[in-house]
Scaffold this motif. Structure first.
Motif, PDB file in Angstrom:
ATOM      1  N   ASN A 149       0.845  -1.191   0.000  1.00 10.35           N
ATOM      2  CA  ASN A 149       0.000   0.000   0.000  1.00 10.35           C
ATOM      3  C   ASN A 149       0.877   1.235   0.000  1.00 10.35           C
ATOM      4  OD1 ASN A 149       0.257   1.076   2.978  1.00 10.35           O
ATOM      5  ND2 ASN A 149      -0.007  -1.143   3.126  1.00 10.35           N
ATOM      6  N   GLY A 150       0.345   2.321  -0.549  1.00  4.98           N
ATOM      7  CA  GLY A 150       1.121   3.556  -0.599  1.00  4.98           C
ATOM      8  C   GLY A 150       0.434   4.614  -1.433  1.00  4.98           C
ATOM      9  N   VAL A 151       1.235   5.495  -1.987  1.00  9.69           N
ATOM     10  CA  VAL A 151       0.733   6.659  -2.710  1.00  9.69           C
ATOM     11  C   VAL A 151       1.284   6.660  -4.131  1.00  9.69           C
ATOM     12  CG1 VAL A 151       0.725   9.186  -2.800  1.00  9.69           C
ATOM     13  CG2 VAL A 151       0.541   8.006  -0.604  1.00  9.69           C
ATOM     14  N   MET A 152       0.407   7.006  -5.082  1.00  9.85           N
ATOM     15  CA  MET A 152       0.810   7.188  -6.473  1.00  9.85           C
ATOM     16  C   MET A 152       0.510   8.625  -6.878  1.00  9.85           C
ATOM     17  SD  MET A 152      -0.460   3.661  -8.320  1.00  9.85           S
ATOM     18  CE  MET A 152       0.456   4.030  -9.802  1.00  9.85           C
ATOM     19  N   GLU A 153       1.473   9.248  -7.542  1.00  8.38           N
ATOM     20  CA  GLU A 153       1.305  10.605  -8.051  1.00  8.38           C
ATOM     21  C   GLU A 153       1.366  10.574  -9.567  1.00  8.38           C
ATOM     22  OE1 GLU A 153       4.482  12.812  -6.323  1.00  8.38           O
ATOM     23  OE2 GLU A 153       3.560  12.912  -4.323  1.00  8.38           O
ATOM     24  N   ILE A 154       0.269  10.971 -10.221  1.00  3.81           N
ATOM     25  CA  ILE A 154       0.225  11.057 -11.675  1.00  3.81           C
ATOM     26  C   ILE A 154       0.723  12.443 -12.084  1.00  3.81           C
ATOM     27  CG2 ILE A 154      -1.192  10.795 -13.718  1.00  3.81           C
ATOM     28  CD1 ILE A 154      -0.978   8.307 -11.929  1.00  3.81           C
ATOM     29  N   LEU A 155       1.688  12.503 -12.976  1.00  3.72           N
ATOM     30  CA  LEU A 155       2.287  13.771 -13.381  1.00  3.72           C
ATOM     31  C   LEU A 155       1.777  14.188 -14.753  1.00  3.72           C
ATOM     32  CD1 LEU A 155       5.938  12.983 -12.237  1.00  3.72           C
ATOM     33  CD2 LEU A 155       4.100  14.039 -10.906  1.00  3.72           C
ATOM     34  N   GLY A 156       2.186  15.351 -15.193  1.00  2.00           N
ATOM     35  CA  GLY A 156       1.741  15.850 -16.492  1.00  2.00           C
ATOM     36  C   GLY A 156       0.593  16.827 -16.355  1.00  2.00           C
ATOM     37  N   GLN A 157      -0.218  16.975 -17.405  1.00  2.00           N
ATOM     38  CA  GLN A 157      -1.321  17.934 -17.411  1.00  2.00           C
ATOM     39  C   GLN A 157      -2.418  17.558 -16.424  1.00  2.00           C
ATOM     40  OE1 GLN A 157      -2.667  18.232 -21.457  1.00  2.00           O
ATOM     41  NE2 GLN A 157      -0.963  19.555 -22.087  1.00  2.00           N
ATOM     42  N   ASN A 158      -2.746  16.264 -16.350  1.00  2.00           N
ATOM     43  CA  ASN A 158      -3.805  15.809 -15.444  1.00  2.00           C
ATOM     44  C   ASN A 158      -3.200  15.254 -14.153  1.00  2.00           C
ATOM     45  OD1 ASN A 158      -5.801  16.370 -17.427  1.00  2.00           O
ATOM     46  ND2 ASN A 158      -5.261  14.434 -18.456  1.00  2.00           N
ATOM     47  N   LYS A 159      -2.666  16.166 -13.349  1.00  2.62           N
ATOM     48  CA  LYS A 159      -2.010  15.745 -12.115  1.00  2.62           C
ATOM     49  C   LYS A 159      -3.026  15.182 -11.133  1.00  2.62           C
ATOM     50  CE  LYS A 159       1.913  18.932 -12.307  1.00  2.62           C
ATOM     51  NZ  LYS A 159       2.660  20.000 -11.605  1.00  2.62           N
ATOM     52  N   ALA A 160      -2.608  14.137 -10.425  1.00  5.17           N
ATOM     53  CA  ALA A 160      -3.478  13.519  -9.424  1.00  5.17           C
ATOM     54  C   ALA A 160      -2.627  12.785  -8.398  1.00  5.17           C
ATOM     55  CB  ALA A 160      -4.460  12.553 -10.087  1.00  5.17           C
ATOM     56  N   LYS A 161      -3.173  12.649  -7.208  1.00  5.53           N
ATOM     57  CA  LYS A 161      -2.492  11.943  -6.142  1.00  5.53           C
ATOM     58  C   LYS A 161      -3.506  11.046  -5.449  1.00  5.53           C
ATOM     59  CE  LYS A 161       0.486  12.745  -2.108  1.00  5.53           C
ATOM     60  NZ  LYS A 161       1.139  13.784  -1.272  1.00  5.53           N
ATOM     61  N   MET A 162      -3.169   9.768  -5.273  1.00  2.00           N
ATOM     62  CA  MET A 162      -4.152   8.831  -4.718  1.00  2.00           C
ATOM     63  C   MET A 162      -3.466   7.768  -3.882  1.00  2.00           C
ATOM     64  SD  MET A 162      -4.899   6.936  -8.328  1.00  2.00           S
ATOM     65  CE  MET A 162      -4.718   8.517  -9.154  1.00  2.00           C
ATOM     66  N   ASN A 163      -4.233   7.239  -2.933  1.00  2.00           N
ATOM     67  CA  ASN A 163      -3.782   6.099  -2.144  1.00  2.00           C
ATOM     68  C   ASN A 163      -4.165   4.819  -2.876  1.00  2.00           C
ATOM     69  OD1 ASN A 163      -2.834   7.726  -0.011  1.00  2.00           O
ATOM     70  ND2 ASN A 163      -4.900   7.889   0.824  1.00  2.00           N
ATOM     71  N   VAL A 164      -3.244   3.875  -2.932  1.00  2.00           N
ATOM     72  CA  VAL A 164      -3.446   2.660  -3.715  1.00  2.00           C
ATOM     73  C   VAL A 164      -3.031   1.435  -2.902  1.00  2.00           C
ATOM     74  CG1 VAL A 164      -2.781   1.408  -5.804  1.00  2.00           C
ATOM     75  CG2 VAL A 164      -3.077   3.887  -5.882  1.00  2.00           C
ATOM     76  N   ILE A 165      -3.795   0.349  -3.064  1.00  2.00           N
ATOM     77  CA  ILE A 165      -3.439  -0.958  -2.509  1.00  2.00           C
ATOM     78  C   ILE A 165      -3.143  -1.896  -3.681  1.00  2.00           C
ATOM     79  CG2 ILE A 165      -4.277  -2.992  -1.275  1.00  2.00           C
ATOM     80  CD1 ILE A 165      -5.916  -1.172   0.486  1.00  2.00           C
ATOM     81  N   ILE A 166      -2.040  -2.629  -3.585  1.00  2.00           N
ATOM     82  CA  ILE A 166      -1.685  -3.590  -4.632  1.00  2.00           C
ATOM     83  C   ILE A 166      -1.771  -4.994  -4.054  1.00  2.00           C
ATOM     84  CG2 ILE A 166       0.032  -4.326  -6.310  1.00  2.00           C
ATOM     85  CD1 ILE A 166       1.260  -1.583  -6.202  1.00  2.00           C
ATOM     86  N   GLY A 167      -2.648  -5.807  -4.640  1.00  2.00           N
ATOM     87  CA  GLY A 167      -2.789  -7.207  -4.261  1.00  2.00           C
ATOM     88  C   GLY A 167      -2.448  -8.097  -5.439  1.00  2.00           C
ATOM     89  N   GLY A 168      -2.976  -9.309  -5.432  1.00  2.00           N
ATOM     90  CA  GLY A 168      -2.683 -10.232  -6.523  1.00  2.00           C
ATOM     91  C   GLY A 168      -1.317 -10.865  -6.379  1.00  2.00           C
ATOM     92  N   THR A 169      -0.700 -11.154  -7.506  1.00  2.00           N
ATOM     93  CA  THR A 169       0.606 -11.810  -7.520  1.00  2.00           C
ATOM     94  C   THR A 169       1.618 -10.966  -8.296  1.00  2.00           C
ATOM     95  OG1 THR A 169       0.158 -13.039  -9.562  1.00  2.00           O
ATOM     96  CG2 THR A 169      -0.537 -14.053  -7.476  1.00  2.00           C
ATOM     97  N   LEU A 170       2.866 -11.379  -8.223  1.00  2.00           N
ATOM     98  CA  LEU A 170       3.894 -10.683  -8.990  1.00  2.00           C
ATOM     99  C   LEU A 170       3.619 -10.736 -10.477  1.00  2.00           C
ATOM    100  CD1 LEU A 170       7.138 -11.784  -7.085  1.00  2.00           C
ATOM    101  CD2 LEU A 170       6.288  -9.451  -7.306  1.00  2.00           C
ATOM    102  N   ALA A 171       3.098 -11.855 -10.946  1.00  6.49           N
ATOM    103  CA  ALA A 171       2.805 -12.003 -12.368  1.00  6.49           C
ATOM    104  C   ALA A 171       1.550 -11.247 -12.775  1.00  6.49           C
ATOM    105  CB  ALA A 171       2.644 -13.478 -12.717  1.00  6.49           C
ATOM    106  N   ASN A 172       0.619 -11.072 -11.831  1.00 15.03           N
ATOM    107  CA  ASN A 172      -0.649 -10.424 -12.149  1.00 15.03           C
ATOM    108  C   ASN A 172      -1.076  -9.535 -10.976  1.00 15.03           C
ATOM    109  OD1 ASN A 172      -3.010  -9.773 -13.523  1.00 15.03           O
ATOM    110  ND2 ASN A 172      -4.116 -11.512 -12.646  1.00 15.03           N
ATOM    111  N   PRO A 173      -0.435  -8.376 -10.789  1.00 16.16           N
ATOM    112  CA  PRO A 173      -0.790  -7.479  -9.695  1.00 16.16           C
ATOM    113  C   PRO A 173      -2.167  -6.846  -9.919  1.00 16.16           C
ATOM    114  CG  PRO A 173       0.833  -6.455 -11.115  1.00 16.16           C
ATOM    115  CD  PRO A 173       0.691  -7.857 -11.582  1.00 16.16           C
ATOM    116  N   ILE A 174      -2.878  -6.601  -8.824  1.00 17.13           N
ATOM    117  CA  ILE A 174      -4.208  -5.977  -8.878  1.00 17.13           C
ATOM    118  C   ILE A 174      -4.164  -4.667  -8.104  1.00 17.13           C
ATOM    119  CG2 ILE A 174      -6.643  -6.234  -8.278  1.00 17.13           C
ATOM    120  CD1 ILE A 174      -6.247  -9.265  -8.460  1.00 17.13           C
ATOM    121  N   PHE A 175      -4.500  -3.566  -8.785  1.00 17.05           N
ATOM    122  CA  PHE A 175      -4.473  -2.245  -8.171  1.00 17.05           C
ATOM    123  C   PHE A 175      -5.881  -1.856  -7.712  1.00 17.05           C
ATOM    124  CE2 PHE A 175      -0.878  -2.508 -10.966  1.00 17.05           C
ATOM    125  CZ  PHE A 175       0.118  -1.751 -10.376  1.00 17.05           C
ATOM    126  N   ARG A 176      -5.957  -1.293  -6.499  1.00 15.96           N
ATOM    127  CA  ARG A 176      -7.245  -0.788  -5.993  1.00 15.96           C
ATOM    128  C   ARG A 176      -7.022   0.596  -5.375  1.00 15.96           C
ATOM    129  NH1 ARG A 176      -9.683  -2.843  -1.858  1.00 15.96           N
ATOM    130  NH2 ARG A 176      -8.009  -4.136  -0.994  1.00 15.96           N
TER     131      ARG A 176
END
Length: 275
Positions: free
Chosen positions: A246-273
């Motif tokens: 879990n942590g934070v993702m910052e989208i850069l560029g014109q459409n800037k955004a900052k969100m908290n994200v949880i990553i589950g699933g597996t290394l081969a198939n990660p799932i973002f929430r």
């Protein structure tokens, strides 16, 4: 007069040692040693191939164009331009055999130390430490075998490992890794991105009881910045290891955004929430 005799004796001794080393080098039984080394590696479940082997001072061997592959599959865990192994003479008086190692592979260099039960039982190692720099991840095909994805970039860092038999039946280790100018493909598009390109990626983690605790997983680039922590529960099939990050993702560029994200699933198939 005595001092002159002592000097002559010293020089004769050094000369004798030098000549002996020259003869040992010239008469070194490369074919026999290579065959025995290949058999020892094969008994551990791997196949060792090399173009050339020669002695390396003071107590070692140097192999050129070396390949170590799995005896039970097509996997190739290691290919290198050269590998130098140095035996620690104190190993003859200790429980385990200690080897120093250094080499060049995948465009970079590495060095370290490995502790083994014996030269005839090389794997799994009892303990190991490895330092590496300027490794071209795109050229290391075994990563794609582990993750089913090709990661690019230049890596440097270090890792250490202590096997279960040394610490009450539980393995432990550490990883410190820095990757520059890299990219990681996504299984499915995320926020319009099919892969994450980054200028700098850093990982710091500790292994304990089959769980890799991610103390730092950070990615910084022109598209996106990521700052994660959490755990990866390792599986026998590495790509199926379970993610809990879990942590934070910052989208850069014109459409800037900052969100908290949880990553589950597996290394081969990660799932973002999103949170």
């Amino acid at each position: 007069m005595k001092s002159i005799l002592k000097k002559k004796t010293l020089w004769l001794t050094l000369y004798g040692i030098f000549i002996t080393m020259i003869f040992l080098y010239l008469l070194f039984p490369s074919d026999i040693v290579q065959s025995r080394l290949e058999n020892a590696v094969h008994s551990s479940g791997f196949i060792l191939k090399m173009e050339k082997l020669r002695p390396s001072l003071p107590f070692g061997l140097k192999m050129k164009d070396i390949t170590i592959s799995s005896a039970s599959s097509a996997d190739i865990p290691f290919q290198g331009d050269w590998l130098d192994l140095q035996l620690n003479p104190l190993s003859f008086f200790q429980k385990h055999t200690s080897l120093g190692l250094s080499g060049k592979a995948y465009g970079g260099k590495f060095d370290g130390r490995v502790l083994m039960d014996s030269l005839s039982k090389m794997y799994p190692p009892v303990e190991g430490k490895l330092n590496f720099q300027n490794i071209d991840l795109a050229g290391y095909a075994f990563i794609k075998t582990l993750l089913t994805k090709e990661i690019t970039g230049r890596a440097k860092g270090n890792l250490s490992y202590i096997s279960a038999q040394e610490i009450s039946g539980k393995s432990s280790g550490t990883i410190s890794l820095l990757i520059t100018k890299g990219a990681y493909p996504l299984s499915e598009p995320f926020l319009g991105l099919r892969r994450i390109e980054f200028d700098r990626g850093e990982i710091k983690a500790q292994l304990k009881n089959g769980i890799l605790k991610m103390e730092k997983l950070e990615i910084e680039g022109n598209q996106i910045n990521c700052f994660f922590k959490g755990e990866i529960t390792l599986a026998d099939d590495f790509k199926l290891s379970q993610l809990n990050l879990n942590g934070v993702m910052e989208i850069l560029g014109q459409n800037k955004a900052k969100m908290n994200v949880i990553i589950g699933g597996t290394l081969a198939n990660p799932i973002f929430r999103y949170i």
